[in-house]
Scaffold this active site. Sequence first.
Site: not given
Length: 243
Positions: A28, A92, A134
């Site tokens: 994000y 992202e 991530h």
Amino acid sequence: MKIILNYSPNFDPKRRKISEIKFIVFHYTGMKSEKKAIDKLLDQNSKVSCHYLIKNNGDIIKMVPETFQAWHAGISSWKKFKSLNKNSIGIEITNPGHEFKYKEFSKKQISSLIKLTKYLVKKFKINSKSILGHSDIAPDRKLDPGEKFPWAFLSKNKIGTWHDLNPNKIKKERGLKISTKLKLKFTNNLFKLGYPRRLKINKNKYNKIITFAFQRRFRQELVNGKIDKECLLISENLIKKLN
């Protein structure tokens, strides 16, 4: 699938081989506004980028061609792979993140993410178990995409992995204490799955860090860093499925 081109200057100029691309990593943006996030990814001084960004309205922006290394993963590892920028495609997704009132991802975002990821999986022959967050590859530094990211739903679309245990049954094991020996088994299971082995951090502290990361991914209803029987059962099920 419509893709908007808006290239970032932040990438390694040397092309990589298609065969080097093994992973997809979800992030994000973790910034107050979508505009600020996009501006940062396009700013040469920020030294961060991604291959794709998915906006709140579901629009997809391509920022770095896949054959170049975007700067999205940072210090990271998964199984035998180190510094995953070399071997991954970074996506992202606009979301303010834990620092700025973390929220649910929109249906349009997830719909676009599914289309984009399926396209990339087919193009680069990426294994579903090599689709990561991530926080999986950098658990000591990152929280994203976080516990509101719909991993279970995505797994039904063959994106990423999820356990196949009955959620109502394993919930009964939540909070139940286990022995020190079984806690050690749990952390070893995480290493077998691919989570990074301990860095220069106290062992007990690091075990808690990777437990948090595991829970954000696979036990999202309760993220407390405590190893209980439910966590152990999920880890064992994943080992059987993935290894």
